[in-house]
Design a protein around this motif. Structure first.
Motif, PDB file in Angstrom:
ATOM      1  N   GLU A 189     -30.026  -9.764   4.057  1.00 52.00           N
ATOM      2  CA  GLU A 189     -31.005  -9.462   3.013  1.00 52.00           C
ATOM      3  C   GLU A 189     -31.736 -10.719   2.558  1.00 52.00           C
ATOM      4  OE1 GLU A 189     -28.886  -7.549  -0.090  1.00 52.00           O
ATOM      5  OE2 GLU A 189     -28.400  -5.746   1.070  1.00 52.00           O
ATOM      6  N   PHE A 190     -31.008 -11.812   2.426  1.00 53.36           N
ATOM      7  CA  PHE A 190     -31.618 -13.074   1.991  1.00 53.36           C
ATOM      8  C   PHE A 190     -32.663 -13.549   2.996  1.00 53.36           C
ATOM      9  CE2 PHE A 190     -31.801 -17.686   2.050  1.00 53.36           C
ATOM     10  CZ  PHE A 190     -32.036 -17.990   0.716  1.00 53.36           C
ATOM     11  N   LYS A 191     -32.354 -13.471   4.282  1.00 55.60           N
ATOM     12  CA  LYS A 191     -33.296 -13.933   5.303  1.00 55.60           C
ATOM     13  C   LYS A 191     -34.542 -13.052   5.338  1.00 55.60           C
ATOM     14  CE  LYS A 191     -31.960 -15.865   9.002  1.00 55.60           C
ATOM     15  NZ  LYS A 191     -31.455 -16.204  10.344  1.00 55.60           N
ATOM     16  N   LEU A 192     -34.354 -11.730   5.186  1.00 54.14           N
ATOM     17  CA  LEU A 192     -35.503 -10.833   5.185  1.00 54.14           C
ATOM     18  C   LEU A 192     -36.391 -11.066   3.971  1.00 54.14           C
ATOM     19  CD1 LEU A 192     -33.813  -7.524   6.391  1.00 54.14           C
ATOM     20  CD2 LEU A 192     -35.370  -8.993   7.690  1.00 54.14           C
ATOM     21  N   GLU A 193     -35.782 -11.295   2.809  1.00 53.64           N
ATOM     22  CA  GLU A 193     -36.542 -11.538   1.589  1.00 53.64           C
ATOM     23  C   GLU A 193     -37.349 -12.823   1.661  1.00 53.64           C
ATOM     24  OE1 GLU A 193     -33.731 -11.522  -1.540  1.00 53.64           O
ATOM     25  OE2 GLU A 193     -33.405  -9.343  -1.497  1.00 53.64           O
ATOM     26  N   HIS A 194     -36.885 -13.775   2.439  1.00 57.68           N
ATOM     27  CA  HIS A 194     -37.570 -15.064   2.550  1.00 57.68           C
ATOM     28  C   HIS A 194     -38.430 -15.173   3.805  1.00 57.68           C
ATOM     29  CE1 HIS A 194     -34.597 -15.941  -0.559  1.00 57.68           C
ATOM     30  NE2 HIS A 194     -35.341 -16.984  -0.897  1.00 57.68           N
ATOM     31  N   GLY A 195     -38.692 -14.022   4.421  1.00 55.12           N
ATOM     32  CA  GLY A 195     -39.674 -13.995   5.499  1.00 55.12           C
ATOM     33  C   GLY A 195     -39.156 -14.378   6.853  1.00 55.12           C
ATOM     34  N   ASP A 196     -37.841 -14.558   7.030  1.00 55.36           N
ATOM     35  CA  ASP A 196     -37.310 -14.923   8.321  1.00 55.36           C
ATOM     36  C   ASP A 196     -36.887 -13.656   9.041  1.00 55.36           C
ATOM     37  OD1 ASP A 196     -36.065 -15.912  10.504  1.00 55.36           O
ATOM     38  OD2 ASP A 196     -34.866 -17.409   9.455  1.00 55.36           O
ATOM     39  N   ARG A 197     -37.668 -13.279  10.052  1.00 61.93           N
ATOM     40  CA  ARG A 197     -37.419 -12.033  10.787  1.00 61.93           C
ATOM     41  C   ARG A 197     -36.541 -12.223  12.025  1.00 61.93           C
ATOM     42  NH1 ARG A 197     -38.742  -7.908   7.367  1.00 61.93           N
ATOM     43  NH2 ARG A 197     -40.517  -8.604   6.096  1.00 61.93           N
ATOM     44  N   LYS A 198     -36.036 -13.423  12.231  1.00 61.09           N
ATOM     45  CA  LYS A 198     -35.192 -13.679  13.387  1.00 61.09           C
ATOM     46  C   LYS A 198     -33.818 -13.052  13.163  1.00 61.09           C
ATOM     47  CE  LYS A 198     -37.459 -18.029  14.627  1.00 61.09           C
ATOM     48  NZ  LYS A 198     -37.267 -19.475  14.826  1.00 61.09           N
TER      49      LYS A 198
END
Length: 201
Positions: A189-198
């Motif tokens: 969730e943290f990565k998705l919220e910060h724009g990292d789609r990897k």
């Protein structure tokens, strides 16, 4: 009746593969040598003979999780199961050579991975215990079946760098980390919220 003997003569990483894979070079000989072997289905249990080598101070520290503190190693430093492997041997007479494929993992929940990772060099003493089924031609040409004797075994000292290089090839500059599912979900969730789609892993 066939009497098979086994010898491991070398090992190398599989040239191609999605998963880490080692090929152990297995030599098989039979007595009587003129007997026609139609096929052999081999299963092998591979154990790490941890007491058959020395360890430096850094290695001893890393191995405490497996064997405890070095003052206890007289009781705890014993053979540990690494893995099981199997292969099928095509027809031969006298002797033959085949590859015994062994899948490897970088999962640190596995005893073998913890052990190999702790080593800084040298060799890994391995014990191969064989069983399985032999199919061979009888005196009248009929197909006969026999089990591999339970006492068939051999030892091989594998250079530890073979395993290290294999993992460095498949997982360069990385390692596996086991975490609880809720922690994984929060990280995703943290990565998705910060724009990292990897991928998270």
């Amino acid at each position: 009746m066939p009497d098979l003997n086994f010898k491991v003569t070398g090992v190398q990483a599989a040239a191609r593969g999605l998963m880490p894979l080692l090929h152990f070079n297995l030599e098989i000989s039979n007595q009587p040598s003129a007997e026609a072997i139609q096929a052999v289905m081999i299963q092998a249990q591979i154990q790490i003979q941890s007491a058959q080598r020395a360890y430096n101070e850094t290695e001893r520290e890393k191995l405490e999780e497996l064997f405890g503190t070095p003052d206890r190693w007289g009781q705890t430093l014993r053979n540990r199961l690494w893995t099981h492997a199997s292969t099928t041997v095509p027809p031969f007479t006298g002797h033959t050579k085949v590859n015994l494929p062994v899948q490897c993992t970088y999962d640190f929940n596995v005893i073998g991975t913890k052990y190999f990772y702790a080593l800084e060099g040298g060799e890994v003493p391995l014990l191969f215990l064989f069983n399985g089924t032999i199919f061979y031609a009888g005196s009248r040409g009929e197909l006969l079946v026999q089990q591999i004797s339970w006492d068939k075994e051999c030892v091989y000292r594998m250079p530890s760098e073979v395993w290290t290089n294999l993992m460095n090839h498949h997982y360069p500059n990385s390692a596996w980390l086991s975490i609880h599912r809720d922690v994984f979900d929060k990280l995703s969730e943290f990565k998705l919220e910060h724009g990292d789609r990897k991928s998270v892993v």
